[in-house]
Design a protein around this motif. Structure first.
Motif: not given
Length: 286
Positions: A210-215, A225-231
């Protein structure tokens, strides 16, 4: 323990908490200088700020549990040592890669410092002074977060960005000695000694994703793909975490607490505060 020693210990706790909160914002103002000095781009350099917030978000709850079990004073002193040592390491390095690694460990130290100060302060002065202790620590925490850019700007104006990190070293030394002398060991006697390691793993996945995706969502692209995978990792981690916490005898987070309106309200307010810090972080890294 005499009152003077308690006051000394309380000051040490405030200094420790102040360091942890300060470094969440003070480094942002130094990013342009770090980029110029290390000859790097904004994308890579922004990790110096991001990795600290990420480490704090991921480790703040697990270390609180460990402190309740193994001793708050012991864990706090370890946290001060980690924070001070890696602050010095950040100050001395001229490598962006090492700086990011050192900031990761500094963030782990910050995650230790932040949550334990309140129960240790209450242990010093009694539950009857909880409101006063909470107000004082909240005020200094807000002062540190808001004053970070100002303090950072003054340091950069008079010296170099290296002292953004170096300023923590003497503070850590004083805080360590004050806490060592002015506090006593305390535990949470209402919990068992069993550690919910599986819950910690799933909670780490949840908060980390969650934190990585938001930041990094804006930087990588919200539909990348990176952010979707993170969430996705965060959602799956949350599902498995809730499932685990409902089954284990000694959960890392007691889900029944959310039935209490006071606890739920304070959690929502704290989340909004973190949102403000996130927006501030985003503005400075644009």
């Amino acid at each position: 323990m005499t009152k003077s020693r308690k006051i000394l210990g309380f000051i040490g706790l405030i200094l420790a908490m102040f360091m942890g909160a300060l470094d969440a914002t003070i480094v942002n103002i130094a990013l342009p200088d770090i980029m110029e000095n290390l000859n790097t781009g904004l994308t890579d350099t922004s990790w110096v700020a991001t990795i600290y917030v990420l480490a704090m978000a991921v480790f703040i709850i697990p270390v609180s549990k460990l402190a309740d079990v193994y001793g708050r004073k012991l864990v706090m002193l370890i946290g001060v040592v980690i924070f001070g040592t890696f602050s010095f390491a950040c100050m001395m390095t001229d490598s962006l890669f090492l700086l990011i690694i050192f900031r990761l460990f500094q963030g782990i130290g910050g995650a230790i410092l932040t949550p334990i100060v309140l129960p240790m302060g209450i242990e010093l002065f009694g539950k009857e002074n909880t409101s006063r202790i909470t107000a004082i620590m909240g005020a200094f925490s807000a002062l540190a977060a808001a004053g970070g850019p100002v303090i950072g700007g003054l340091i950069i104006h008079w010296t170099t960005y290296h002292w953004i990190f170096g300023i923590n070293v003497p503070i850590a030394i004083f805080a360590f000695l004050m806490i060592l002398v002015g506090t006593k060991e305390s535990y949470d006697l209402t919990i068992t000694k069993n550690i919910d390691w599986l819950g910690m793993i799933f909670l780490t996945c949840t908060l980390g994703g969650l934190t990585f995706g938001l930041l990094k969502g804006r930087e990588y692209g919200w539909v990348s793909q990176t952010i979707i995978a993170s969430f996705v990792i965060s959602v799956i981690g949350l599902f498995l975490f809730i499932l685990t916490e409902r089954r284990v005898k000694s959960p890392i987070i007691e889900l029944k607490l959310f039935k209490e309106s006071t606890f739920t309200s304070s959690s929502i307010i704290y989340t909004k505060v973190l949102r403000v810090i996130y927006d501030y972080h985003l503005c400075l890294t644009l």
